[in-house]
Design an enzyme around this catalytic site. Structure first.
Site, PDB file in Angstrom:
ATOM      1  N   HIS A  84     -10.802   1.002   0.807  1.00  0.00           N
ATOM      2  CA  HIS A  84      -9.490   1.440   1.543  1.00  0.00           C
ATOM      3  C   HIS A  84      -8.470   1.972   0.599  1.00  0.00           C
ATOM      4  O   HIS A  84      -8.015   3.067   0.594  1.00  0.00           O
ATOM      5  CB  HIS A  84      -9.134   0.621   2.540  1.00  0.00           C
ATOM      6  CG  HIS A  84      -7.936   1.001   3.512  1.00  0.00           C
ATOM      7  ND1 HIS A  84      -7.621   0.300   4.617  1.00  0.00           N
ATOM      8  CD2 HIS A  84      -7.098   1.871   3.339  1.00  0.00           C
ATOM      9  CE1 HIS A  84      -6.579   0.882   4.951  1.00  0.00           C
ATOM     10  NE2 HIS A  84      -6.425   1.910   4.425  1.00  0.00           N
ATOM     11  N   GLU A 126      -3.674   7.557   0.314  1.00  0.00           N
ATOM     12  CA  GLU A 126      -3.700   6.479  -0.396  1.00  0.00           C
ATOM     13  C   GLU A 126      -2.711   6.958  -1.793  1.00  0.00           C
ATOM     14  O   GLU A 126      -1.974   6.038  -2.182  1.00  0.00           O
ATOM     15  CB  GLU A 126      -4.813   5.931  -0.765  1.00  0.00           C
ATOM     16  CG  GLU A 126      -5.618   5.262   0.241  1.00  0.00           C
ATOM     17  CD  GLU A 126      -4.771   4.214   0.845  1.00  0.00           C
ATOM     18  OE1 GLU A 126      -4.672   3.249   0.263  1.00  0.00           O
ATOM     19  OE2 GLU A 126      -4.652   4.020   2.016  1.00  0.00           O
ATOM     20  N   HIS A 130       0.564   4.601  -1.606  1.00  0.00           N
ATOM     21  CA  HIS A 130       0.551   3.563  -2.627  1.00  0.00           C
ATOM     22  C   HIS A 130       0.574   4.117  -4.048  1.00  0.00           C
ATOM     23  O   HIS A 130       0.922   3.325  -4.943  1.00  0.00           O
ATOM     24  CB  HIS A 130      -0.976   2.816  -2.255  1.00  0.00           C
ATOM     25  CG  HIS A 130      -0.893   2.092  -0.785  1.00  0.00           C
ATOM     26  ND1 HIS A 130       0.072   1.291  -0.378  1.00  0.00           N
ATOM     27  CD2 HIS A 130      -1.461   2.692   0.077  1.00  0.00           C
ATOM     28  CE1 HIS A 130      -0.202   1.018   0.769  1.00  0.00           C
ATOM     29  NE2 HIS A 130      -1.062   1.758   1.196  1.00  0.00           N
TER      30      HIS A 130
END
Length: 234
Positions: A84, A126, A130
């Site tokens: 993930h 992502e 992040h």
């Protein structure tokens, strides 16, 4: 008269004391806010990573229930645990979207990551949310994801799950601990929805070695048992 003056003096003292307490509190709050602002969402300024491994069959069943499916992830190759994300974390909380707009992600990087993260939209998200907080260039960040994933051995019982399996979250954690020397209960946790296992999350230092973290436990699955749907496709 004396008691009246004494009463007035007492009220003044109480008022001044309250004002000092409020002022001290505000100064402390401002100090805390300034301390946080120096690091909040600053690229590269974080304490550790969380590697999140999603149980793909759970994701696909939930997506189907919502009326949509990821074409790559939920058809074709039979995926088990997929990445993930690799998430920078503070000891309390986490940074996100550390650069707006995020540096453009080269599509060759996206293509190279589909074996681990089988959805282009996930890879872009992502990186934006992040990866920009890691302090790494995009290629370096996704290389770190690949290295982190390569360091984790998936327990054999979850590699080819052909039938639904009912598990206790602690049982899954223990399976990962047995399969990965050096991993401890304090560094791994399981998340879930109402009935299904969702993810296994593992805390890593910046050098991608295992480390303990309290943050995982606060977000862990609280159910006694959950289901792992079987792997489908292929």
């Amino acid at each position: 008269m004396f008691y009246s003056r004494l009463h007035s003096f007492s009220r003044l003292v109480i008022s001044l004391t309250f004002s000092l307490i409020v002022a001290a509190g505000l100064a402390s709050f401002a100090g805390d806010a300034r301390a946080q602002d120096k690091r909040q969402n600053a690229p590269g300024e974080f304490d550790f990573y969380v590697l999140s491994l999603s149980w793909s069959p759970s994701f696909c069943e939930e997506a189907a229930e919502r009326g949509g499916r990821s074409q790559i992830q939920c058809s074709g190759r039979p995926y088990a645990f997929v990445v993930h994300g690799l998430w920078p974390q503070y000891e309390n909380g986490f940074p996100e979207y550390c650069q707006r707009p995020a540096p453009r992600l080269n599509r060759s990087i996206v293509s190279s990551m589909l074996d681990l993260m089988p959805a282009p939209g996930l890879i872009f998200n992502e990186w934006d949310k992040h990866g920009t907080c890691s302090g790494l260039e995009s290629r370096g960040y996704f290389e770190a994801i690949r290295k982190a994933r390569a360091a984790i051995k998936i327990p054999a019982e979850y590699l080819d799950l052909s039938q639904a399996k009912t598990v206790a979250p602690a049982e899954v954690e223990e399976a990962f601990i047995r399969a990965n020397p050096g991993l401890s209960n304090a560094a791994v946790s399981v998340t879930c929805n109402r009935t299904r296992l969702s993810e296994v999350r593992i805390c890593l230092r910046k050098d991608l070695q295992f480390r303990a973290c309290d943050e995982l436990e606060r977000r862990a699955c609280r159910r006694d048992q959950v289901t792992m749907p079987p792997i489908r496709g292929g």
